[in-house]
Design a protein around this motif. Structure first.
Motif, mmCIF file in Angstrom:
data_model
loop_
_atom_site.group_PDB
_atom_site.id
_atom_site.type_symbol
_atom_site.label_atom_id
_atom_site.label_comp_id
_atom_site.label_asym_id
_atom_site.label_seq_id
_atom_site.Cartn_x
_atom_site.Cartn_y
_atom_site.Cartn_z
ATOM 1 N N ALA A 88 -49.460 19.831 -8.134
ATOM 2 C CA ALA A 88 -48.062 19.444 -7.967
ATOM 3 C C ALA A 88 -47.961 18.027 -7.408
ATOM 4 N N ALA A 89 -48.817 17.667 -6.472
ATOM 5 C CA ALA A 89 -48.795 16.317 -5.907
ATOM 6 C C ALA A 89 -49.151 15.289 -6.961
ATOM 7 N N GLY A 90 -50.095 15.623 -7.849
ATOM 8 C CA GLY A 90 -50.459 14.712 -8.932
ATOM 9 C C GLY A 90 -49.307 14.480 -9.887
ATOM 10 N N GLU A 108 -42.660 1.850 -12.901
ATOM 11 C CA GLU A 108 -42.759 1.013 -14.103
ATOM 12 C C GLU A 108 -41.371 0.736 -14.687
ATOM 13 N N GLN A 109 -40.504 1.738 -14.692
ATOM 14 C CA GLN A 109 -39.141 1.538 -15.191
ATOM 15 C C GLN A 109 -38.402 0.503 -14.357
ATOM 16 N N THR A 130 -46.787 12.183 -8.161
ATOM 17 C CA THR A 130 -47.298 10.814 -8.157
ATOM 18 C C THR A 130 -47.136 10.185 -9.533
ATOM 19 N N THR A 131 -47.400 10.946 -10.571
ATOM 20 C CA THR A 131 -47.238 10.438 -11.931
ATOM 21 C C THR A 131 -45.787 10.081 -12.199
ATOM 22 N N GLN A 132 -44.868 10.947 -11.795
ATOM 23 C CA GLN A 132 -43.447 10.666 -11.980
ATOM 24 C C GLN A 132 -43.023 9.428 -11.200
ATOM 25 N N ARG A 135 -46.779 7.988 0.329
ATOM 26 C CA ARG A 135 -46.614 9.266 1.015
ATOM 27 C C ARG A 135 -47.346 10.380 0.263
ATOM 28 N N GLN A 136 -47.208 10.397 -1.061
ATOM 29 C CA GLN A 136 -47.847 11.441 -1.863
ATOM 30 C C GLN A 136 -49.366 11.307 -1.839
ATOM 31 N N THR A 137 -49.851 10.080 -1.849
ATOM 32 C CA THR A 137 -51.296 9.859 -1.787
ATOM 33 C C THR A 137 -51.849 10.334 -0.451
ATOM 34 N N THR A 138 -51.127 10.043 0.613
ATOM 35 C CA THR A 138 -51.554 10.482 1.937
ATOM 36 C C THR A 138 -51.582 12.009 2.015
ATOM 37 N N GLN A 139 -50.537 12.653 1.485
ATOM 38 C CA GLN A 139 -50.502 14.117 1.487
ATOM 39 C C GLN A 139 -51.636 14.692 0.641
ATOM 40 N N SER A 140 -51.905 14.076 -0.488
ATOM 41 C CA SER A 140 -52.980 14.538 -1.363
ATOM 42 C C SER A 140 -54.329 14.437 -0.661
#
Length: 106
Positions: A65-67, A78-79, A70-72, A30-35
């Motif tokens: 902010a989107a980056g 990974e967790q 996405t990082t979070q 979703r975040q990638t699409t928004q970005s």
């Protein structure tokens, strides 16, 4: 500790991790699409600014902010992967313990 409860705990943990992995994957998508949409809007605004030079620079802030989001999400992904691996190890250990108990009693 009962072996059955170890299996149950391992399976519940694995299921929770699997659900969280699916959720984080959807968030990243979703975040990638928004970005991408924001990048397209910035490119369109830049093209329009080239045609009509007026100073606007407000479109760069949402990308940052989107980056971060996405990082979070990638960190949480990974967790959850590590949690899933830990639960698989606990299931494997419970299975080995059960195998040992059966071997001893037979």
């Amino acid at each position: 500790m009962q072996i059955q409860s170890a299996f149950s705990a391992g399976m519940q943990g694995l299921q929770r991790a699997s659900n969280a992995i699916s959720e984080e994957t959807l968030n990243i998508n979703r975040q990638t699409t928004q970005s991408r949409q924001q990048d397209q809007q910035v490119a369109a605004a830049a093209a329009q600014q080239t045609a009509n030079p007026t100073p606007t620079n407000a479109a760069a802030e949402p990308n940052r902010a989107a980056g971060t989001d996405t990082t979070q999400s990638l960190v949480r992904l990974e967790q959850q992967e590590l949690l899933a691996q830990a639960n698989v190890r606990s299931l494997r250990t419970a299975d080995e313990m059960l195998g040992n108990i059966i071997d001893i009693r037979v």
